[in-house]
Motif scaffolding. Structure first.
Motif, PDB file in Angstrom:
ATOM      1  N   ARG A  13      37.412  48.925  34.338  1.00  0.00           N
ATOM      2  CA  ARG A  13      38.042  48.563  33.054  1.00  0.00           C
ATOM      3  C   ARG A  13      38.366  47.070  33.025  1.00  0.00           C
ATOM      4  O   ARG A  13      38.109  46.387  32.033  1.00  0.00           O
ATOM      5  CB  ARG A  13      39.318  49.392  32.888  1.00  0.00           C
ATOM      6  CG  ARG A  13      39.917  49.335  31.526  1.00  0.00           C
ATOM      7  CD  ARG A  13      41.029  50.397  31.408  1.00  0.00           C
ATOM      8  NE  ARG A  13      42.192  49.832  30.733  1.00  0.00           N
ATOM      9  CZ  ARG A  13      42.258  49.572  29.428  1.00  0.00           C
ATOM     10  NH1 ARG A  13      41.230  49.812  28.651  1.00  0.00           N
ATOM     11  NH2 ARG A  13      43.345  49.054  28.891  1.00  0.00           N
ATOM     12  N   ALA A  14      38.904  46.561  34.140  1.00  0.00           N
ATOM     13  CA  ALA A  14      39.245  45.134  34.213  1.00  0.00           C
ATOM     14  C   ALA A  14      37.984  44.278  34.100  1.00  0.00           C
ATOM     15  O   ALA A  14      37.963  43.268  33.385  1.00  0.00           O
ATOM     16  CB  ALA A  14      39.988  44.842  35.517  1.00  0.00           C
TER      17      ALA A  14
ATOM     18  N   ILE B 157      48.030  50.126  42.134  1.00  0.00           N
ATOM     19  CA  ILE B 157      47.105  51.167  41.677  1.00  0.00           C
ATOM     20  C   ILE B 157      46.821  52.155  42.803  1.00  0.00           C
ATOM     21  O   ILE B 157      46.461  51.757  43.918  1.00  0.00           O
ATOM     22  CB  ILE B 157      45.745  50.545  41.248  1.00  0.00           C
ATOM     23  CG1 ILE B 157      45.952  49.395  40.281  1.00  0.00           C
ATOM     24  CG2 ILE B 157      44.836  51.602  40.642  1.00  0.00           C
ATOM     25  CD1 ILE B 157      46.541  49.804  38.957  1.00  0.00           C
TER      26      ILE B 157
ATOM     27  N   ASP C  32      49.600  44.484  39.409  1.00  0.00           N
ATOM     28  CA  ASP C  32      49.658  45.932  39.287  1.00  0.00           C
ATOM     29  C   ASP C  32      49.609  46.592  40.665  1.00  0.00           C
ATOM     30  O   ASP C  32      49.172  45.963  41.638  1.00  0.00           O
ATOM     31  CB  ASP C  32      48.471  46.444  38.443  1.00  0.00           C
ATOM     32  CG  ASP C  32      48.891  47.511  37.442  1.00  0.00           C
ATOM     33  OD1 ASP C  32      49.896  48.199  37.700  1.00  0.00           O
ATOM     34  OD2 ASP C  32      48.210  47.646  36.412  1.00  0.00           O
TER      35      ASP C  32
ATOM     36  N   ASN D  30      38.141  53.142  38.663  1.00  0.00           N
ATOM     37  CA  ASN D  30      38.130  53.105  37.196  1.00  0.00           C
ATOM     38  C   ASN D  30      38.954  51.939  36.655  1.00  0.00           C
ATOM     39  O   ASN D  30      38.589  51.328  35.654  1.00  0.00           O
ATOM     40  CB  ASN D  30      38.652  54.430  36.620  1.00  0.00           C
ATOM     41  CG  ASN D  30      37.591  55.515  36.713  1.00  0.00           C
ATOM     42  OD1 ASN D  30      36.401  55.211  36.834  1.00  0.00           O
ATOM     43  ND2 ASN D  30      38.012  56.770  36.699  1.00  0.00           N
ATOM     44  N   TYR D  31      40.034  51.630  37.341  1.00  0.00           N
ATOM     45  CA  TYR D  31      40.863  50.489  36.940  1.00  0.00           C
ATOM     46  C   TYR D  31      40.045  49.197  37.022  1.00  0.00           C
ATOM     47  O   TYR D  31      40.054  48.363  36.110  1.00  0.00           O
ATOM     48  CB  TYR D  31      42.090  50.411  37.859  1.00  0.00           C
ATOM     49  CG  TYR D  31      43.048  49.288  37.547  1.00  0.00           C
ATOM     50  CD1 TYR D  31      44.196  49.515  36.790  1.00  0.00           C
ATOM     51  CD2 TYR D  31      42.822  47.990  38.013  1.00  0.00           C
ATOM     52  CE1 TYR D  31      45.077  48.487  36.498  1.00  0.00           C
ATOM     53  CE2 TYR D  31      43.695  46.953  37.722  1.00  0.00           C
ATOM     54  CZ  TYR D  31      44.830  47.217  36.974  1.00  0.00           C
ATOM     55  OH  TYR D  31      45.693  46.186  36.693  1.00  0.00           O
TER      56      TYR D  31
ATOM     57  N   ASN E  12      42.605  56.031  41.462  1.00  0.00           N
ATOM     58  CA  ASN E  12      42.395  55.408  40.149  1.00  0.00           C
ATOM     59  C   ASN E  12      41.790  54.007  40.251  1.00  0.00           C
ATOM     60  O   ASN E  12      41.485  53.384  39.227  1.00  0.00           O
ATOM     61  CB  ASN E  12      43.728  55.289  39.400  1.00  0.00           C
ATOM     62  CG  ASN E  12      44.369  56.645  39.169  1.00  0.00           C
ATOM     63  OD1 ASN E  12      43.668  57.634  38.983  1.00  0.00           O
ATOM     64  ND2 ASN E  12      45.689  56.701  39.216  1.00  0.00           N
ATOM     65  N   LEU E  13      41.649  53.513  41.485  1.00  0.00           N
ATOM     66  CA  LEU E  13      41.299  52.097  41.665  1.00  0.00           C
ATOM     67  C   LEU E  13      39.938  51.750  41.065  1.00  0.00           C
ATOM     68  O   LEU E  13      39.791  50.739  40.371  1.00  0.00           O
ATOM     69  CB  LEU E  13      41.343  51.738  43.163  1.00  0.00           C
ATOM     70  CG  LEU E  13      41.093  50.274  43.507  1.00  0.00           C
ATOM     71  CD1 LEU E  13      42.138  49.368  42.860  1.00  0.00           C
ATOM     72  CD2 LEU E  13      41.093  50.072  45.024  1.00  0.00           C
TER      73      LEU E  13
END
Ligand SMILES: [Zn+2]
Length: 264
Positions: A254-255, A243, A241, A250-251, A247-248
């Protein structure tokens, strides 16, 4: 104009108020160009409330070879340490992201181009060992030109050492996420930066092994537009991905939740 308040974006050439860039995670508000940030700034952006504890701070480089090119290696180290305030080109932070305990290693390009030598290899390896012992996920943010020639073979062997440490993480099923920032090249790409359970990059980051000029000279061909940039690598299956910095965090949270089977 006050030099301290204003700066020019090297990508869109606009003159911008520095604070607007800082408030935007060091990304140009006009053209979305991602400026290079320090290892400390990176850790601050990723951890909850920007809070973390630094680990393994007492590991210092050694001039094994008494190396000297246009300047003595010992002098280069001294200058880089004075400029960056760091012993070498990486920092290990421990804290939480979205409440999840995590180790984040952040590379410092300002220290000899984020080059990897014995200290960086040792700190990555210790972080892997700690991650296994504490069952805690690991994130490495690479920002590195590759191996540091001034430590010769001692630098090159860090590729093997870090790869072996990460292989143990895999055996132990501890998540490792690699984040590639601009630039990630040379032996860094050829070892730990591409060994993540997922490998994600920031937009427009230069990512490769040999540089574009060396490749052009070797194959005697013009390289396609965008070659070795994040988006090119993503479209060719080399990354999972791309990013944006805003947004990093939160990304990654989530991961981590997905890897750890935690509810989103
Ligand atoms: Zn710009």
């Amino acid at each position: 104009m006050n030099d301290n308040l204003w700066t020019r974006c090297n990508n869109c050439q606009r003159i911008l108020y520095k604070q607007d860039i800082l408030d935007n995670c060091s990304v140009c508000p006009a053209c979305n160009f991602h400026f290079r940030i320090s290892s400390a700034e990176r850790l601050r952006l990723l951890f909850d409330d920007g809070l973390y504890e630094l680990l393994d701070q007492g590991i210092f480089p050694v001039d094994f070879l008494g190396f000297e090119d246009s300047q003595k290696y010992a002098k280069r180290l001294e200058d880089s340490q004075a400029k960056s305030g760091l012993p070498d080109a990486i920092q290990t932070g421990r804290g939480t992201m979205g409440g999840i305990p995590v180790l984040v290693l952040s590379m410092e390009f300002g220290f000899m181009g984020g080059s990897v030598a014995s200290v960086v290899g040792e700190k990555i390896t210790r972080a892997c060992e700690r991650a296994i012992a504490q069952r805690c996920p690991l994130i490495i943010v690479s920002c590195s030109g590759g191996m540091r020639m001034q430590e010769g073979m001692m630098s090159l062997m860090q590729m093997m050492k870090t790869s072996a440490a990460l292989a143990r993480m895999e055996e132990e099923k501890i998540p490792y996420i690699s984040v590639l920032a601009d630039p990630t090249t040379g032996g860094t790409t050829a070892s730990f930066a591409m060994l993540g359970d997922i490998n994600v990059a920031e937009p427009q980051a230069l990512i490769g092994f040999a540089g574009p000029r060396v490749i052009e000279q070797t194959i005697k061909e013009k390289l396609p537009k965008g070659f070795q940039r994040s988006e090119f690598l993503l479209s060719h299956g080399m990354l999972d991905d791309v990013i944006e910095r805003k947004n990093l965090r939160n990304y990654l949270i989530r991961a981590l939740r997905l890897f750890l089977n935690k509810p989103q």
